[in-house]
Enzyme design. Sequence first.
Site, PDB file in Angstrom:
ATOM      1  N   ASP A  77      -5.719  -4.194  -4.107  1.00 37.57           N
ATOM      2  CA  ASP A  77      -5.450  -4.405  -2.436  1.00 37.57           C
ATOM      3  C   ASP A  77      -4.154  -5.165  -2.938  1.00 37.57           C
ATOM      4  O   ASP A  77      -3.855  -6.208  -3.388  1.00 37.57           O
ATOM      5  CB  ASP A  77      -6.425  -5.078  -1.962  1.00 37.57           C
ATOM      6  CG  ASP A  77      -6.250  -5.205  -0.341  1.00 37.57           C
ATOM      7  OD1 ASP A  77      -5.746  -4.339   0.157  1.00 37.57           O
ATOM      8  OD2 ASP A  77      -6.428  -6.462   0.183  1.00 37.57           O
ATOM      9  N   ASP A  87       0.302  -2.433   3.426  1.00 33.55           N
ATOM     10  CA  ASP A  87      -0.956  -2.356   3.263  1.00 33.55           C
ATOM     11  C   ASP A  87      -1.731  -1.164   2.455  1.00 33.55           C
ATOM     12  O   ASP A  87      -1.737  -0.279   3.121  1.00 33.55           O
ATOM     13  CB  ASP A  87      -1.762  -2.443   4.451  1.00 33.55           C
ATOM     14  CG  ASP A  87      -3.141  -2.894   4.561  1.00 33.55           C
ATOM     15  OD1 ASP A  87      -3.968  -2.862   3.386  1.00 33.55           O
ATOM     16  OD2 ASP A  87      -3.513  -3.417   5.222  1.00 33.55           O
TER      17      ASP A  87
END
Length: 442
Positions: free
Chosen positions: A322, A121
């Site tokens: 992201d 992440d």
Amino acid sequence: MGGHIILNFITTLILLFAIHLSTSIALDPCASNPDDSDLTVIPIYGKCSPFNPPKTDSSWPNTIINMASKDPARLNYLSTLVPQKSVSSAPIASGQPFNIGSYVVRVKIGSPGQLMFMVLDTSSDEAWVPCSGCTGCSATTFSPTTSTSYGSLGCSDPHCSQVRGLSCPETGTAFCSFNQTYAGSSFAATLVQDSLRLATDVIPNYSFGCVNAISGGSIPAQGLLGLGRGPLSLLSQSGSLYSGVFSYCLPSFKSYYFSGSLKLGPVGQPKSIRTTPLLRNPHRPSLYYVNLTGVSVGRVLVPLASELLAFNPNTGAGTIIDSGTVITRFVEPVYNAIRDEFRNQVKGTFSSLGAFDTCFIKTYETLAPTITLHFTGLDLTLPMENSLIHSSSGSLACLAMAAAPNNVNSVLNVIANLQQQNLRIMFDTVNNRVGIARELCN
Ligand SMILES: *[C@@H]1O[C@H](CO)[C@@H](O)[C@H](O)[C@H]1NC(C)=O
Ligand SMILES: *[C@@H]1O[C@H](CO)[C@@H](O)[C@H](O)[C@H]1NC(C)=O
Ligand SMILES: *[C@@H]1O[C@H](CO)[C@@H](O)[C@H](O)[C@H]1NC(C)=O
């Protein structure tokens, strides 16, 4: 005739030998490369992942549609990533019935190392794993008691004050405990430390959350590795080992047998790579902001008011790259303008499928224009595979982007996984730049 048969026989033998050779030489395609600090990046529902797709219909387009249905929760999460000091309870969508996160990496924690498939992440800093005894976690947990290098951290430890959602008492010598929400679910953890092994690198005394209880279904089953830019992230805790540089290449969603790679540190990064400045937002310290200045559909530069794309540290507005959002989301007026121009150029009628509102009959695909993202100093023309998705029956193609959920926090544009397939994305937090280069990584 006899000679022919013998020749055939020999050919067969050679073939058999060759097949045998190639199967015995062929490396486990799912193994991490042992020679350097490359790590395989495994699609969470790919062959090399221990996780199974959530639904019985696991064709890849349906898997993507299912995964993309969790993006709104992800965007809510990204919109609430404020430093821990100013955190308040955030409006979060209710828990989704399956795990979130699109890619996992193999990590070993403790001594001897315990294997965990942790979600990658780029928009989180902390790492956390389910620990033995955890309430509500799945069967694979990290067992602190069998690790000789494990240690717990108290509330007075400097790392403790950097955790989001800290719940230390004002005084006393309690363990460093914290509660966090993640994609609509929540967990309670204590900050601990142990060795973290990535490929051949070992980072001693890595501080991470040992998850003791979860509620909701979207907590990654074997934990999460934060590659953000904030203080508790891998880059921050590995000090000079990686010099603040890493890159990844995400494999195609279609070739789910394959895995991409994570390269940590400056060694082995592409020599010539076009870059755009990395912007720092002190109110969202984990996020990788870039300056998206425009979007072209085919040759048409979509008219967009500059304030819709502008970076604004105070409101959190702007564009981030992201690794946890599945399809790219633009704030509604931006998405609508891109979509309208796209529809304009593809003749035909349009229908919706899952999160996608611009699906058309595949025979019109040759008319589909390319999408180019213009960043400061860098234009990225998306390969077709990164801008269109096909229905599982194969008869429809859809523009693989969507509008961000339209709520009060909706100011963030997110460049997501599907748009990053087969690109190497390099983050250089020391020189403040992001590099993007085409690479076939699957
Ligand atoms: C943290 O979560 C635990 C378990 O869900 C709960 O008992 C505790 O009250 C929470 N603490 C805070 C400060 O919210
Ligand atoms: C790791 O922590 C342990 C216990 O706190 C300490 O004894 C050791 O020196 C530390 N190792 C490194 C490399 O910092
Ligand atoms: C982003 O690009 C626009 C257009 O070139 C420019 O006006 C603006 O100053 C840039 N913003 C940042 C934060 O660099």
